[in-house]
Structure formats: structure tokens, C-alpha cells
Write an enzyme that holds these catalytic residues in place. Structure first.
Site, PDB file in Angstrom:
ATOM      1  N   ASP A 344       0.687  -1.271  -0.193  1.00 40.87           N
ATOM      2  CA  ASP A 344       0.325   0.187  -0.219  1.00 40.87           C
ATOM      3  C   ASP A 344       0.562   1.229   0.150  1.00 40.87           C
ATOM      4  O   ASP A 344       0.533   2.606   0.023  1.00 40.87           O
ATOM      5  CB  ASP A 344      -0.821   0.365   1.328  1.00 40.87           C
ATOM      6  N   ASP A 380       8.903   9.715  10.087  1.00 42.77           N
ATOM      7  CA  ASP A 380       9.125   8.254  10.828  1.00 42.77           C
ATOM      8  C   ASP A 380      10.425   7.771   9.687  1.00 42.77           C
ATOM      9  O   ASP A 380      10.734   8.346   8.714  1.00 42.77           O
ATOM     10  CB  ASP A 380       7.775   7.842   9.840  1.00 42.77           C
ATOM     11  N   GLU A 409      12.619   9.300  14.432  1.00 46.04           N
ATOM     12  CA  GLU A 409      12.348   7.390  14.824  1.00 46.04           C
ATOM     13  C   GLU A 409      12.853   7.202  14.004  1.00 46.04           C
ATOM     14  O   GLU A 409      12.451   6.167  12.841  1.00 46.04           O
ATOM     15  CB  GLU A 409       9.997   7.339  14.436  1.00 46.04           C
ATOM     16  N   LYS A 520      -3.418   0.978  13.716  1.00 50.43           N
ATOM     17  CA  LYS A 520      -3.410   1.082  12.796  1.00 50.43           C
ATOM     18  C   LYS A 520      -4.221   0.212  11.074  1.00 50.43           C
ATOM     19  O   LYS A 520      -3.824   1.047  10.268  1.00 50.43           O
ATOM     20  CB  LYS A 520      -1.846   0.573  12.216  1.00 50.43           C
ATOM     21  N   TYR A 521      -5.099  -0.662  11.568  1.00 46.76           N
ATOM     22  CA  TYR A 521      -4.906  -1.036  10.809  1.00 46.76           C
ATOM     23  C   TYR A 521      -7.201  -1.230  10.472  1.00 46.76           C
ATOM     24  O   TYR A 521      -7.273  -1.893   9.903  1.00 46.76           O
ATOM     25  CB  TYR A 521      -4.680  -2.152  10.144  1.00 46.76           C
TER      26      TYR A 521
END
Length: 649
Positions: A344, A380, A409, A520-521
Site C-alpha cells: 500500500d 517516520d 523515529e 493502525k488497521y
């Protein structure tokens, strides 16, 4: 001390300026400090011969032209020291200047000859002649020089030439034909939030109250009072942008999404926009600005997650296809982090021929969100992007907006993590999440608080993240959650929790350090007042941090030799040395009785250091005298795994 050698010589080879402190890699990277605090600079300065040397510390904002100056003082063995206080956040440069103090050299020689009984008539005339050449000082110095010169001419006596007042005036006023300046050394002065703060990370879409219903910015605003009551300073949002449909992930990272699955917020971009847009179900850009304003009213700041990656539906793939790589068959190259694949997500190609435009676009994303009121960004996986890009971007942004904070991060190799910090990241993730044993914690903190790391690496201790549910939390034991929070909140001046920690959420994917049914999903709805929560405990920890400056810094930390291997104890002292705190924290659930030695600990200002006479419990206010060089303590982790004391002299 960090003693990276940097030798600088004048054209004639007279002056050497070396062993400059503070420096990072010989001045390649900026030293980090906090605005309004005294910055000490040291160097070895010497030259050939016996002439008297003078030195000064000079500094300025990187974009300014005018220098500020402060004298440096000779200590011993050619070691000189000086200090300055940056009065505003921003990027600075500093340097060291050295020159021959010709009048002081003359005076020193004159006094030696005077002691030897030599004829000094010509020497006195020579000194007076030097007064007539002085011209660079201020009006007060000029008046002193004129008066002393006239006194000498009227009396013929050398005494007017030997006053300390004249020596000072001449040091300011005489020309410096051999002045030598070192290279310029970079320096960053950050605002206090760069060094200390308590972060609360949350997924905006999971802040609603109805199961399965997407949360909005209004729902996020409704949660702020609870977060502020726990004492957090920064509300950190995972990506708030539109989420792509192509290859959308399903629950628990399933390759195929079911109808209604919201997808991962890290698959950024859809027909609704990219990195400069908000997910429509969260609300509008105006709603987001309202959220920022609501945080500000509660004395909290917003941190945004910046992920340099795109869904296949991101507008950039349509408008700038040259920014992305294709496979030999022409298909899109998806992101990978072996053994994981992220169908994705696609990554921009920083090696493309149009990389300059890509860099500018990513910088403009940061500037866009700054315009919306955001000044903190968590980046990120920055270690997967070119280092030179981050150095450029952070520098560009901070020149325009010096208050901006960047958190790296990067859970990767130690030197790579440190390299990112050197390049400009204000704060860094750490290995704290996996350090559980006493020796591990002491060794790791000793590393982070030593030179040169303490001059550029600011740790942010997260106890958990959306990606990481460490094994030691998977039992769900309350004492362990409290112990880890206490360790993070006291060992580091900056720490964070991911929402659900306060509710003791701990269900893992079997055998892995990941949350089962990760938000997260999927969208989660929680009872934020669920029985058994530790919100009051977090509130008390954060209150102690706000009330004690010793807990608002990381570098001044000293471990105490407790014999119990499951008790870690340490003392921290504030930067201005007006506050000292002792912590003793249990690393196992057993009841611990132990002796805490305090005999050699001193507190107070440098000219008034005293032994600790008593301690005050930060939570209860109870006071205990220190007898026989220490105090006997008992910790029952089931009740509270940590004891915090303020030191009293």
C-alpha cells in the site's frame, strides 16, 4: 570532555587555538544548547615567545553580520574559558579570537626590569607612546587613557602607566594587528521544549465514542482535557492525511482489506489530496486549526507525524511520476523492509533526475503545517532517506522558523541514530524500550549522558508505540507499566506514551512485539476511564517533572550504588544547580528493602555545595533525615514501584 583538536594559526604562524570545547566532529556538526542558558567555551591558546596573549569569544546568529564578544579568561596550562548566553532560538556560529596584548606585554617587561633596578626612562617613554596610538575603545576607556597619559607627561613618573585601570582601558582600545580568528563552529540554541516534555501519542480516528465510527478533530478536542489532566505537554498525532484505496491493508495488516476497513494512515494520499491535506472524515483544515488552538489553550502543543511515503493513489504519482521508481516490467516498485512488504506504499526516489523539486516539495509540506500552527514534527523512518536531505531540510526550515523541533523515529544501528542527531534532528528515539535490566539501563544512560553524545543527542524515551508492544508489558501487570513509566519519566527529560498505555493495553500478536488488532488497521473506541487505569499515576509523575527542574534535563545524572540488582537509583541535578532529585525504582515485583547511600552527594551552587541533610518525598511531602550517610527504604511495587525525593541541604 570532548577534545576534538582544531588548530588555527595566523599568517605568521604565531597563534595556536586547539582542543576547542564544545565541538562535534571537529566543528562539522552543530552543538545543541537551550536558549537563555549559559554556554561555556574552552580552548588551548598559545603562541611562540613570551608576549602576553588576550582572547575573546565571538558569536552571532548564522544569518546576521554583527558579532557579539565576550572576553576569555586564562586558567592554567594555556587553557582559556569564556561564556555567552544565546537570547533567542536559532542557528548560531561561534569562534575564538586571539591576539597579542602589546601594552600588557610592555607593562610585564617594565615591572620585571623595575624589580631588577634597571634604568627605565626609555621604557616609560615607549609605554606612553603606546597610549597615543590607542583608538579602538569606547569613550570611558579613551578618557582613562588620556588622563593617565597627561599625568605621565606632567610628572615624568611611570606610576600613571602602571594602574590596573589603564591596563583594562588599553586592553579594550589598542590595535590588534596580529589578531587571529579560529574557524567558525556551528551551534543551535533551541527552545526549552526541545529538551523536556511529556508526549502523548494518539490515532485521531480512534478518539470517537461510537464503535466503528471514524473519529473527527472535534472528537480529538473532546479528549484534550483528559490528556492535559494527566500532565502531558505534547499531543502527537499519527498521520492525518487522506488514505489510499489501492492495495489498502485490512485488519491486523491483512493483504486484502474488507469493506469498511479504514486502511493504514501511513499509506498517505488519495484523490482527496496528499501530505498537505487532511482526511475528509477527520474534518477540514479549519477544524484542524481549531484542534491546534484548543491544545494551546491547555498549554499543550501539537506534534505531527511526517512519513515520506505515498499511497499509489497520491497526487504526486500522477503529477510527478519521475519522482518514483518503476520495476523492469513498468509496474510500481512498492516499499519493502525485508521480510515485510508494504504493497500500500511507494517511496519517492531521491536519486531521480528531478530530486531537487522533490526536496523542495517535502520542505514545503513542513512549511505548510507550520503555517497551520504546528512547530513539532516526528519523522517516520528518517534513516531510510538520504542524510544530506535531512541536513538540508532541517537547516532550511529552522532558518525561517527557529522554534521548529524535529524528532527522529529511527530504531536502527547506534551510529546511524547518532548520525541523524548530528545532522540536525532535535530529539531522537532510543533503545530504552528494550532496556530492562539494571546494568543495561545504567550502561545506556552513561553512554547518552557522556561527551560528546550529550552535546548533540537528546533522547525521547517512548515506553511503547503503535508498532511496538515490548514483551515486558505483555503480561499486563500494573506494577510493570508504572515502573516503565517512572523510568522513562525520570531517566530522560523527554518521554512519551502511546494511547492505551494508561489503560494497560497488552494483547500481543503471539510471539511478536506487536499489538493484536492494532488500530493502525482499524478504528478503536475505548473507555478512557476503564477501571484499573493508571492515569492518576501518570499525572503524579508529570506533576513532579514540572515542579522539579532536575527532571527537565538528562545530562546531569549520577547512579547510586544500591546492592539490590533489581533496584535502580540515581540523582539528577538541574542545569542551574538549584534543584536535585533522587529516584529509586524497582525492576521486579518483589518487595525490596535496601540501603540508599547518599554520603558523597552534594547539592547547591558551586560556591556553596553541601551534603544532603534530608529528603522530601515528591508524592507525599514527607521528610526524612539522612543519617549515617544514607537512608533505608522499602518499595512494594504492587503499591508503587518508584520513590522520588527532593534533596534538602
Amino acid at each position: 570532555m570532548n577534545k576534538t583538536t582544531q588548530t588555527v594559526e595566523s599568517a605568521g604562524g604565531a597563534f595556536h587555538i586547539e582542543d576547542v570545547f564544545p565541538l562535534i566532529d571537529g566543528g562539522r556538526f552543530p552543538v545543541k544548547r537551550i536558549v537563555g542558558e549559559r554556554v561555556e567555551v574552552w580552548a588551548d591558546i598559545y603562541r611562540d615567545g613570551h608576549d602576553v596573549i588576550a582572547a575573546a569569544l565571538v558569536w552571532r546568529r548564522e544569518q546576521d553580520r554583527e558579532w557579539h564578544r565576550a572576553p576569555m579568561t586564562h586558567h592554567s596550562n594555556d587553557r582559556w574559558g569564556g561564556a555567552f548566553v544565546p537570547d533567542a532560538p536559532g542557528r548560531y556560529v561561534y569562534a575564538i579570537e586571539a591576539w597579542t596584548d602589546e601594552f600588557a606585554t610592555w607593562r610585564h617587561g617594565f615591572e620585571l626590569k623595575q624589580k631588577a633596578g634597571a634604568d627605565l626612562t626609555l621604557n616609560a617613554i615607549e609605554g606612553a607612546g603606546m597610549l597615543t596610538k590607542a583608538q579602538a575603545g569606547g569613550q570611558a576607556a579613551a578618557a582613562v587613557i588620556l588622563r593617565q597619559c597627561e599625568d605621565f607627561l606632567q610628572t615624568g613618573e611611570a606610576a600613571p602607566l602602571l594602574t590596573d585601570e589603564l591596563k583594562t582601558a588599553m586592553a579594550e582600545s589598542q590595535l590588534r594587528p596580529d589578531l587571529t580568528r579560529s574557524q567558525l563552529f556551528p551551534f543551535v540554541a533551541d527552545r526549552p521544549r526541545a529538551r523536556h516534555g511529556a508526549w502523548y501519542e494518539m490515532m485521531p480516528r480512534s478518539q470517537g465514542v461510537h464503535p466503528g465510527q471514524h473519529g473527527t478533530f472535534q472528537d480529538c478536542i473532546a479528549r484534550l482535557a483528559d490528556i492535559a489532566d494527566m500532565g502531558f505537554d505534547v499531543v502527537y498525532l499519527t498521520p492525518i492525511h487522506p488514505i489510499g484505496q489501492t492495495n489498502r491493508k485490512g485488519r491486523n495488516n491483512a493483504v486484502t482489506a474488507a469493506e469498511g476497513d479504514p486502511g493504514s494512515p501511513y499509506a498517505i494520499g488519495s484523490a482527496d489530496g496528499g501530505h498537505d491535506a487532511v482526511h475528509p472524515e477527520l474534518g477540514t483544515l479549519e477544524d484542524f486549526r481549531g484542534f491546534v488552538a484548543a491544545c494551546k489553550q491547555l498549554n499543550m502543543e501539537v506534534a505531527l507525524d511526517i512519513a515520506v511515503q505515498c499511497s499509489p493513489d497520491h497526487p504526486w504519482l500522477r503529477d510527478h511520476p519521475q519522482w518514483f521508481r518503476k520495476r523492469p516490467d513498468g509496474s510500481m516498485r512498492y516499499a519493502e523492509n525485508p521480510p515485510k512488504k508494504y504493497e500500500d506504499i511507494v517511496n519517492p526516489d531521491f536519486a531521480s533526475e528531478d530530486a531537487g523539486a522533490l526536496w523542495n516539495a517535502l520542505r514545503d509540506v513542513i512549511l505548510f503545517w507550520i503555517d497551520q500552527g504546528v512547530s513539532i514534527f516526528r519523522v517516520d523512518n528518517p534513516h531510510t532517506k538520504p542524510f544530506r536531505f535531512w541536513e538540508w531540510l532541517i537547516h532550511e526550515v529552522q532558518l525561517l522558523h527557529p522554534d521548529t523541533i524535529f524528532l527522529a523515529e529511527a530504531f536502527t544501528r547506534p551510529k546511524l541514530m547518532k548520525g541523524l542527531a548530528k545532522l540536525g534532528f532535535t530529539q531522537s528515539y532510543t533503545y530504552f524500550t528494550w532496556r530492562t535490566q539494571k546494568w543495561e539501563l545504567e550502561q545506556y544512560l552513561t553512554e547518552l549522558t557522556a561527551y560528546p553524545e550529550r552535546d548533540y543527542y537528546r533522547p525521547n524515551f517512548f515506553v511503547n508505540t503503535p508498532d511496538i508492544l515490548p514483551y515486558h508489558l505483555q503480561s499486563g501487570e500494573t506494577w510493570m507499566f508504572k515502573s516503565r513509566a517512572a523510568l522513562a519519566a525520570t531517566l530522560s527529560s523527554t518521554y512519551g506514551v502511546y494511547s492505551g498505555f494508561e489503560l494497560l493495553e497488552h494483547e500481543p500478536i503471539p510471539g511478536r512485539e506487536e499489538y493484536l488488532d492494532s488500530e493502525k488497521y482499524e478504528i478503536k473506541v475505548r473507555d478512557w476511564d476503564k477501571p484499573g487505569n493508571i492515569k492518576p499515576y501518570l499525572r503524579d509523575l508529570n506533576r513532579a517533572r514540572r515542579q522539579n527542574a532536575a527532571l527537565q534535563q538528562t545530562g546531569n545524572l549520577h547512579f547510586l550504588p544500591v546492592e539490590d540488582t533489581n533496584i535502580i537509583a540515581f540523582v539528577k541535578e538541574s542545569v542551574n544547580q538549584t534543584n536535585s532529585v533522587i529516584a529509586a525504582i524497582a525492576l521486579s515485583r518483589d518487595v525490596h528493602e535496601f540501603w540508599l547511600p547518599l554520603g558523597d552527594i552534594q547539592v547547591g551552587m558551586p560556591d556553596d555545595r553541601r551534603n544532603v541533610a534530608a529528603v522530601e518525598n515528591l508524592m507525599t511531602g514527607e521528610r526524612y533525615p539522612v543519617e549515617h550517610g544514607g537512608i533505608r527504604l522499602r518499595i512494594d511495587p504492587v503499591r508503587d514501584p518508584a520513590i522520588l525525593f527532593r534533596c534538602l541541604a
